[in-house]
Design a protein around this motif. Structure first.
Motif, PDB file in Angstrom:
ATOM      1  N   ALA A  24       0.837  -1.200   0.000  1.00 11.74           N
ATOM      2  CA  ALA A  24       0.000   0.000   0.000  1.00 11.74           C
ATOM      3  C   ALA A  24       0.873   1.252   0.000  1.00 11.74           C
ATOM      4  N   ARG A  27       0.140   3.984   5.537  1.00 13.60           N
ATOM      5  CA  ARG A  27      -0.283   3.141   6.657  1.00 13.60           C
ATOM      6  C   ARG A  27      -1.799   2.967   6.706  1.00 13.60           C
ATOM      7  N   CYS A  28      -2.554   4.043   6.541  1.00 10.75           N
ATOM      8  CA  CYS A  28      -4.025   3.944   6.593  1.00 10.75           C
ATOM      9  C   CYS A  28      -4.552   3.041   5.480  1.00 10.75           C
ATOM     10  N   GLU A  29      -3.987   3.194   4.297  1.00  6.72           N
ATOM     11  CA  GLU A  29      -4.393   2.341   3.179  1.00  6.72           C
ATOM     12  C   GLU A  29      -4.079   0.874   3.478  1.00  6.72           C
ATOM     13  N   LEU A  30      -2.918   0.622   4.081  1.00  5.94           N
ATOM     14  CA  LEU A  30      -2.550  -0.746   4.432  1.00  5.94           C
ATOM     15  C   LEU A  30      -3.527  -1.319   5.455  1.00  5.94           C
ATOM     16  N   GLU A  31      -3.902  -0.530   6.462  1.00  8.89           N
ATOM     17  CA  GLU A  31      -4.865  -0.990   7.461  1.00  8.89           C
ATOM     18  C   GLU A  31      -6.187  -1.381   6.800  1.00  8.89           C
ATOM     19  N   GLU A  32      -6.654  -0.557   5.865  1.00 10.05           N
ATOM     20  CA  GLU A  32      -7.910  -0.855   5.162  1.00 10.05           C
ATOM     21  C   GLU A  32      -7.798  -2.142   4.343  1.00 10.05           C
ATOM     22  N   CYS A  33      -6.688  -2.308   3.642  1.00 10.00           N
ATOM     23  CA  CYS A  33      -6.483  -3.512   2.829  1.00 10.00           C
ATOM     24  C   CYS A  33      -6.402  -4.762   3.699  1.00 10.00           C
ATOM     25  N   CYS A  80       5.881   3.451   1.039  1.00 12.88           N
ATOM     26  CA  CYS A  80       5.373   2.123   0.679  1.00 12.88           C
ATOM     27  C   CYS A  80       5.287   1.285   1.951  1.00 12.88           C
TER      28      CYS A  80
END
Length: 127
Positions: A24, A27-33, A80
């Protein structure tokens, strides 16, 4: 979290390889994924997270946020963010560190893993 060699390993030897589970841009995008993946399959990130870890919490997003805090790796100063199933739970020392026994094939400060591309754990010195 620590590898122990049962026999001598030569510097530069590929110890293991793994494709990222999630890549991602933050970090926020990774949490959502991660939350989305865990909602579909609670065992998708084992051994980092087991189905018991996920099913024991009523809010998958909270489990995902904790998993990202504990197990994610960030590259290029946070540009990243990556979750692996195995590599994420291992300690990695900086390649220039005196304590480094192994390193990733993608340097944290000079590259970023891509979804679907293998990242290797490489012996950094003779053991």
């Amino acid at each position: 979290r620590t590898l122990v060699a049962l026999e001598s390993i030569l510097q530069g030897t590929r110890i293991l390889s793994e494709k990222p589970s999630v890549v991602a841009g933050g970090r926020c995008e990774l949490e959502e994924c991660v939350a989305s993946l865990l909602a579909e399959d609670p065992g998708v990130l084992a051994p980092a997270l087991t189905p018991t870890d996920v099913s024991g919490s009523p809010v998958v997003a909270e489990v995902a946020a904790e998993a990202v805090a504990r197990f994610s790796l960030d590259f290029l100063d946070g540009a990243c963010w990556v979750m692996f199933r195995v590599l994420s739970v291992m300690n990695h020392a900086c390649a220039s560190s005196e304590e480094a026994n192994c390193c990733l094939s993608v340097p944290f400060d000079a590259g970023a893993p891509a979804q679907g591309k293998v990242v290797d754990l490489i012996a950094g010195r003779e053991s």
